[in-house]
Design a protein around this motif. Sequence first.
Motif, PDB file in Angstrom:
ATOM      1  N   GLY A  18     -47.907  16.286  11.725  1.00 42.18           N
ATOM      2  CA  GLY A  18     -47.373  17.557  11.233  1.00 42.18           C
ATOM      3  C   GLY A  18     -47.706  17.719   9.757  1.00 42.18           C
ATOM      4  N   ALA A  19     -46.885  18.495   9.068  1.00 44.23           N
ATOM      5  CA  ALA A  19     -47.086  18.684   7.615  1.00 44.23           C
ATOM      6  C   ALA A  19     -45.723  18.718   6.934  1.00 44.23           C
ATOM      7  N   ASN A  75     -52.012  21.955  12.844  1.00 43.29           N
ATOM      8  CA  ASN A  75     -52.318  20.782  12.033  1.00 43.29           C
ATOM      9  C   ASN A  75     -53.218  19.788  12.757  1.00 43.29           C
ATOM     10  N   ASP A  92     -46.148  21.651   4.604  1.00 38.60           N
ATOM     11  CA  ASP A  92     -45.931  22.964   5.216  1.00 38.60           C
ATOM     12  C   ASP A  92     -44.878  22.801   6.303  1.00 38.60           C
ATOM     13  N   PHE A 102     -60.400  19.579   5.045  1.00 37.41           N
ATOM     14  CA  PHE A 102     -59.655  20.822   5.275  1.00 37.41           C
ATOM     15  C   PHE A 102     -60.636  21.958   5.592  1.00 37.41           C
ATOM     16  N   ILE A 131     -52.181  14.059   6.274  1.00 36.94           N
ATOM     17  CA  ILE A 131     -53.002  15.083   5.622  1.00 36.94           C
ATOM     18  C   ILE A 131     -52.354  15.525   4.316  1.00 36.94           C
ATOM     19  N   ASN A 132     -53.160  15.906   3.371  1.00 40.15           N
ATOM     20  CA  ASN A 132     -52.703  16.208   2.007  1.00 40.15           C
ATOM     21  C   ASN A 132     -52.137  17.624   1.936  1.00 40.15           C
ATOM     22  N   CYS A 133     -50.995  17.826   2.634  1.00 38.55           N
ATOM     23  CA  CYS A 133     -50.452  19.181   2.741  1.00 38.55           C
ATOM     24  C   CYS A 133     -48.970  19.134   3.081  1.00 38.55           C
ATOM     25  N   THR A 159     -51.668  14.275  14.974  1.00 31.73           N
ATOM     26  CA  THR A 159     -51.010  15.022  13.910  1.00 31.73           C
ATOM     27  C   THR A 159     -49.589  14.551  13.666  1.00 31.73           C
ATOM     28  N   ASP A 205     -45.105  25.481   1.435  1.00 30.48           N
ATOM     29  CA  ASP A 205     -45.948  26.624   1.855  1.00 30.48           C
ATOM     30  C   ASP A 205     -47.442  26.266   1.816  1.00 30.48           C
TER      31      ASP A 205
END
Lengths: 199, 199, 199, 199
Positions: free
Chosen positions: A138-139, D135, A88, D112, A84-86, A136, A99
């Motif tokens: 994760g991030a 997530n 965190d 998202f 995912i494009n994040c 997932t 963040d």
Amino acid sequence: MKKILLTGFVPFLDNPINPTEEIVQGLHKKSVNGWEVVGEVLPVDFHVTGDHLVELIHKVQPSAIISLGLAAGRNRITPERIAINCNDGPVDNQGYKPDGEKIISDGPDGYFSSLPIKKMVKELENNGIPAKISNTAGAYLCNHVMYRALHEIEQQKLDIFSGFIHIPASHKLALTNNIPSFAQKDLQRAIEICIGCLD
Amino acid sequence: MKKILLTGFVPFLDNPINPTEEIVQGLHKKSVNGWEVVGEVLPVDFHVTGDHLVELIHKVQPSAIISLGLAAGRNRITPERIAINCNDGPVDNQGYKPDGEKIISDGPDGYFSSLPIKKMVKELENNGIPAKISNTAGAYLCNHVMYRALHEIEQQKLDIFSGFIHIPASHKLALTNNIPSFAQKDLQRAIEICIGCLD
Amino acid sequence: MKKILLTGFVPFLDNPINPTEEIVQGLHKKSVNGWEVVGEVLPVDFHVTGDHLVELIHKVQPSAIISLGLAAGRNRITPERIAINCNDGPVDNQGYKPDGEKIISDGPDGYFSSLPIKKMVKELENNGIPAKISNTAGAYLCNHVMYRALHEIEQQKLDIFSGFIHIPASHKLALTNNIPSFAQKDLQRAIEICIGCLD
Amino acid sequence: MKKILLTGFVPFLDNPINPTEEIVQGLHKKSVNGWEVVGEVLPVDFHVTGDHLVELIHKVQPSAIISLGLAAGRNRITPERIAINCNDGPVDNQGYKPDGEKIISDGPDGYFSSLPIKKMVKELENNGIPAKISNTAGAYLCNHVMYRALHEIEQQKLDIFSGFIHIPASHKLALTNNIPSFAQKDLQRAIEICIGCLD
């Protein structure tokens, strides 16, 4: 012989060792099921790891990329379904705390793995190794490198299978951390089986 | 050669296999660290298992007893500290549901294991196997046999080390149950290490 | 009115707050289901807490004792079945690290609680509060005070119900610790229900 | 007054009750922080639920959509970060077993949430309620409805905030299932706080 870029990470957070490091070093320059393994242990650093991986992709020019990560607490091998494009999560090894910012500002929200993840789980189970597709990654850095590889492949129209596999702790790591674990040699055997799933 | 009575259990509840069975069958009649192993797979039955074990103690006349049990969900080898004078928990394999009754009506509330449990944990860790002393063998058949053996030894003033070791699931069991697991051969190696701790 | 001695603990280890403290302070000097509550928050110290509790028993002369403890990670109210004659676990608040030594050198291995634990679980569930009898109070300060109280009552032939109840974290504690939690007021309501189970 | 479409689900799998159902019924037709709640309890059915939700979006014409789901096992309120274009997991209430197929064949891999998820977590914590951004909404019906709503909004260029919030079990559900839980009223209060975060 086709090349596979196999990456792992150095230790991070409260994990004094990282079993992915040992797997990557153990398989580097080895031939596994018809694939020549090019192993690389990546730093845990939101500011350099992604670019470093992209450079490697162009330098190594692999036909496949499998990135490995430690999922402390999981009790089976878990090929990841999506990046995912994040960014965190907790601080990286340089003390930077993401963040929720995007990895690629105009990138898509998610990229599915292009690895044969269902086939991998089936083969692992056929070999008596507990496994399950994870929804997932994760991030943190694991998701970050998975996303950067898939994005580079998409942008440059490269013909490369790419994705991520999370593994449980090794018994050695679980001596100090109260988490499920496999024997290190069974972790490595699992990754060899996954490589064997690549056409 | 001194004899050790090593017991395990048949499958029970929602565990289609019981890795203790395979360990006991694997070590039966073997010599392990100077001990001759007499293996017995016990039924999961509050009404017969205890008496059956007591008969075995007198028939085999071992110098040590290690009873094994599956603790589905645990992530390390756990030698038990104490057995308690209580039957409670789900139904056994005959459909009997205990309800907190005493095992021995006038027996003490608890019996500490007489196995070198601290030494066992230390040796297991020295051999790279995650382990920890457990403060509860539960109140199901595992605790029941641990209590019955220690009570018989106490009552008859027998010179026998006795206690219980809970193990995690095997990888094979974890293919169907979402729980932590070890390789079967590492579970068996762990028990051999524990036997090696007996003087 | 009959008196009940209700104890809790100060914060310990990586728990910045201890919800038992708030319960004990909340019920101190209150009348609960016909019982006058005498609340005491105990230190987490293997060298003084036990003796302090014994002094309190003789000073307060209660008809019942319920000691409360935080079981970080548990997801329901768990009345304890047994205390064991053993100190083991991490350091206490004074930095002392127990190592499996007996609490009372010639004391029995275990003491069952004399609280109506089955009735408590039933009443809690009737009031919609998840609960279960626990077979282990651990071997840290919680078990230590449970054992010391039951031993003193046994030795001095005192007519006192006594035992221990572990509670999950409060939501406030779970803001910082990734563990299950109840609302503080529901934790206190649960203990009032347990007190109501005492004849 | 702006309308919010608030959905939950009927019971499913081994959860005899679904606390989201009670929340949706409890807030239906209520005014919460300046929003008029239109509540709908959805079936757990891969073949009808998505289309049913899309119809509702066009019928109700809300300014915001919050879909709720039970995440049995989680111990806090978890606003979801992303929905993924995939159905996978156990059977639904009609016995249909998804197998990793796409929800929308030519849809993007992920969407998202457009809910203020960081603000929601912060507000929940400010109100003493444990919360964390998740997530993964999984790949079952929860993820399915989250994806279908976001896809419809994207395709039709609708001006609607939309996303998903997973909640832990209620205490009532945890009486029979050994999982973390909150009081039902605290679950509902949490969702009201989340609605309050919508501008």
